[in-house]
Design an enzyme around this catalytic site. Structure first.
Site, mmCIF file in Angstrom:
data_model
loop_
_atom_site.group_PDB
_atom_site.id
_atom_site.type_symbol
_atom_site.label_atom_id
_atom_site.label_comp_id
_atom_site.label_asym_id
_atom_site.label_seq_id
_atom_site.Cartn_x
_atom_site.Cartn_y
_atom_site.Cartn_z
ATOM 1 N N GLU A 199 0.817 -1.208 0.000
ATOM 2 C CA GLU A 199 0.000 0.000 0.000
ATOM 3 C C GLU A 199 0.857 1.266 0.000
ATOM 4 O OE1 GLU A 199 -3.066 0.217 -0.570
ATOM 5 O OE2 GLU A 199 -3.557 -1.900 -0.440
ATOM 6 N N CYS A 355 -13.299 1.439 -14.529
ATOM 7 C CA CYS A 355 -13.784 2.815 -14.356
ATOM 8 C C CYS A 355 -12.595 3.767 -14.363
ATOM 9 C CB CYS A 355 -14.571 2.922 -13.050
ATOM 10 S SG CYS A 355 -15.588 4.410 -12.913
ATOM 11 N N CYS A 362 -17.471 1.052 -19.670
ATOM 12 C CA CYS A 362 -18.760 0.959 -18.982
ATOM 13 C C CYS A 362 -19.487 -0.345 -19.282
ATOM 14 C CB CYS A 362 -19.635 2.152 -19.364
ATOM 15 S SG CYS A 362 -19.019 3.738 -18.744
ATOM 16 N N CYS A 365 -18.668 -2.949 -16.717
ATOM 17 C CA CYS A 365 -18.806 -2.568 -15.315
ATOM 18 C C CYS A 365 -19.867 -3.418 -14.620
ATOM 19 C CB CYS A 365 -19.165 -1.091 -15.209
ATOM 20 S SG CYS A 365 -19.387 -0.529 -13.501
ATOM 21 N N CYS A 371 -25.250 2.984 -11.606
ATOM 22 C CA CYS A 371 -24.405 4.143 -11.863
ATOM 23 C C CYS A 371 -25.230 5.314 -12.385
ATOM 24 C CB CYS A 371 -23.314 3.780 -12.864
ATOM 25 S SG CYS A 371 -22.186 5.138 -13.224
#
Length: 615
Positions: A199, A355, A362, A365, A371
């Site tokens: 991270e 995205c 899209c 997705c 959305c």
């Protein structure tokens, strides 16, 4: 009988009727109202903090005064935005009580905030509220009304979002070394360490670049104990080229704190991670806690911001305090309590692979049906084609007068060419300031043991802290007197030098996060002079092979490449070739992977197993 007062959450958060019979909350025996409930039926984290920490009676009274007046000012089928302006809300919330808070309490709150801010990394600092608000005032900002259009209004919608996203993640997730290590590691501390390293490296850095660095890091320091015993020089050396070098230093500081002060155990919750470990901010703490320890806490990074802003059509500036806190609230509401780590990784994966900022996919997705940005695109397309009579039945934010703080401002209308990429709003960034530096590659070609290059170490704080670089001086953009100033700098490190051999070779432009640096590159190769063997502290002579593995920045690699290109016997010593070389460097400035692969040691093709027995 206990008196009843209007429930604040129904009036300030929900977009439903304010006069609903359910919009009530009991006042406890101590005279302090009970915490209101969120739209999901559970206690709102932000609201409960405000109420349980004890706002003064005057502050509560001001809030209730507005709440009591709302039913008369808002119709049953209208949003609070249509009757309550932002200024009215701010006046009620921000109005200070007459009774002053004791100095002892002020000092306690100030010191607590100071400790928390000290633990935040530079790129994970908490957003500041307008006017330098206190924490209690920041939390009160969350009570400003938000249209239900931007929220998930029922549990069924949240469940569909979770299930759709996790099912997609199980099918499509990328095979990444830190995921393999975390999934196969039984020791919680080693699992947390594996997640922690990934991270930190992934902050401001692409996955493709991080993979090789992560692999080398875990080979060299597979445990917190091994990292804690390493030197800062070793850490900087391995981190060289990855950028944002304070990340590596803080990571080692955190490892030492865990080993020396926490008995080798990584804190188990997001709150304690952020409070106890240097460089661990809100996002990193949530990622470690959810992925390594299974804590049901949401996370918000750049990818999650993009996903949430598009799914809920949030067009306001995501870096603002109100929008940022609303995004964190949404993330906390959505995170799956059974698989929090997988859910958070799925949300980030969706933003990274589907995205995306430009040209999002899209059609692939998994949450397209939820959305609102996609719904807006379809509505705009139907309007443009006029294929259907009248306007399609598409839900919109009920606040159409520019007062909704989560909608895009009226000054930024919908751009048909962008589609869903209208969200999120691009944050305005300050242009990096321009600086110039004269820098020299000083080499002894005939030194004992082979040719050697002079490097000096940067200060332990500030830009590129602790890294090594060629001797340099800051100069004016006009370039006046830089030759003389640079020669004096070189002589302070290496003694008397022949001034006539100091030759200007070209320029290198390298952009840091906040500085656009132009390096005027010089070269000086010593000939028959007596080799320099004594150098002051903070300087050292390295062979070319040692230089390639030293703790140097990418900017120094670019500078050295210009020097190498001008050496006798190379095909790039002509002016034409020099222009070509500088042109190619400009292309590489957008990504430094080519430079990294050229200067850094090759990584074995056989990727090691990351198991509990690795040492």
């Amino acid at each position: 009988m206990t008196p009843r007062v209007p429930r604040l959450s129904s009036l300030w958060v929900r977009g439903t009727s304010a006069s609903s019979p359910s919009a009530t909350a009991a006042v406890g025996g101590g005279g302090r109202p009970s915490p209101p409930e969120s739209v999901t039926g559970r206690t709102s984290v932000q609201t409960s903090r405000v109420w349980h920490r004890g706002l003064s009676n005057e502050r509560v009274g001001s809030l209730l005064a507005v709440a009591v007046q709302l039913p008369a000012r808002i119709g049953r089928n209208h949003s609070p935005w249509e009757a309550l302006s932002r200024d009215t809300a701010w006046e009620a919330i921000m109005k200070k009580p007459r009774a002053a808070v004791g100095s002892r309490h002020r000092k306690k709150a100030s010191s607590q905030e100071g400790r928390e801010n000290h633990n935040l990394s530079n790129n994970q600092a908490k957003p500041s509220a307008p006017g330098g608000l206190s924490r209690r005032q920041k939390e009160a900002v969350l009570q400003v009304p938000v249209s239900s259009y931007h929220l998930f209004r029922d549990a069924a919608e949240v469940t569909v979002f979770r299930e759709s996203l996790l099912s997609w993640y199980d099918r499509e997730k990328r095979d990444l070394p830190w995921r393999r290590l975390a999934e196969g590691e039984g020791d919680l501390d080693r699992r947390a360490y594996a997640v922690w390293v990934s991270e930190v490296m992934l902050q401001q850095t692409q996955v493709a670049t991080v993979i090789n660095y992560y692999t080398r890091w875990m080979q060299k320091w597979p445990t917190l104990q091994s990292l804690a015993s390493a030197s800062l020089e070793e850490v900087n050396q391995l981190w060289a080229g990855l950028g944002y070098y304070s990340r590596g230093r803080r990571l080692q500081e955190g490892a030492r704190k865990v080993v020396e002060e926490l008995e080798g155990h990584v804190p188990r919750t997001a709150e304690t991670l952020q409070r106890l470990l240097p460089g661990v901010g809100r996002y990193t703490a949530g990622a470690i806690a959810s992925i390594a320890f299974g804590q049901a806490t949401g996370v918000v990074d750049g990818n999650v911001v993009r996903v949430l802003c598009r799914v809920r059509a949030i067009g306001a500036d995501p870096s603002s305090t109100l929008v940022s806190q609303q995004l964190w609230s949404l993330a906390q509401q959505l995170v799956d309590p059974v698989r929090p780590g997988d859910f958070n990784q799925a949300a980030m994966e969706l933003g990274a692979t589907v995205c995306t900022p430009q040209r999002p996919l899209c059609s692939q997705c998994p949450v397209q049906s939820l959305c609102r940005a996609h719904q807006r695109v379809e509505w705009e397309q139907l309007q443009a084609s006029q294929s259907l009579p009248g306007s399609p039945d598409v839900e919109e934010c009920v606040s159409n007068n520019g007062q909704c703080q989560l909608c895009a401002p009226p000054t930024e209308p919908w751009d048909q060419t962008l589609g869903v990429a209208n969200f999120p709003r691009k944050a305005s960034r300050r242009a990096p300031r321009a600086e110039c530096s004269a820098i020299c590659v000083l080499e002894q070609p005939r030194a004992l043991g082979g040719a050697q290059i002079l490097l000096v170490q940067r200060p332990n704080s500030g830009l590129l802290a602790g890294l090594w670089e060629f001797p340099s001086v800051t100069v004016e953009p006009s370039g006046q007197h830089q030759h003389k100033a640079l020669l004096q700098e070189l002589q302070s490190w290496a003694g008397p030098l022949p001034a006539t051999r100091l030759q200007h070779l070209g320029q290198v432009v390298h952009t840091f996060s906040h500085i656009k640096m132009t390096y005027h590159v010089y070269g000086l190769a010593l000939g028959g002079e007596t080799p320099v063997t004594i150098t002051p502290p903070g300087a050292r002579w390295l062979t070319r092979e040692e230089f390639r593995t030293a703790a140097i920045s990418t900017a120094m690699k670019k500078v050295f490449r210009v020097y190498e290109d001008q050496q006798p016997g190379t095909c790039k010593s002509s002016k034409k070739s020099r222009v070509s070389t500088l042109s190619s460097q400009k292309k590489l400035s957008q990504g430094q992977q080519v430079l990294d692969s050229f200067f850094q040691p090759q990584i074995p093709t056989d990727t090691p197993r990351f198991d509990g027995a690795a040492q």
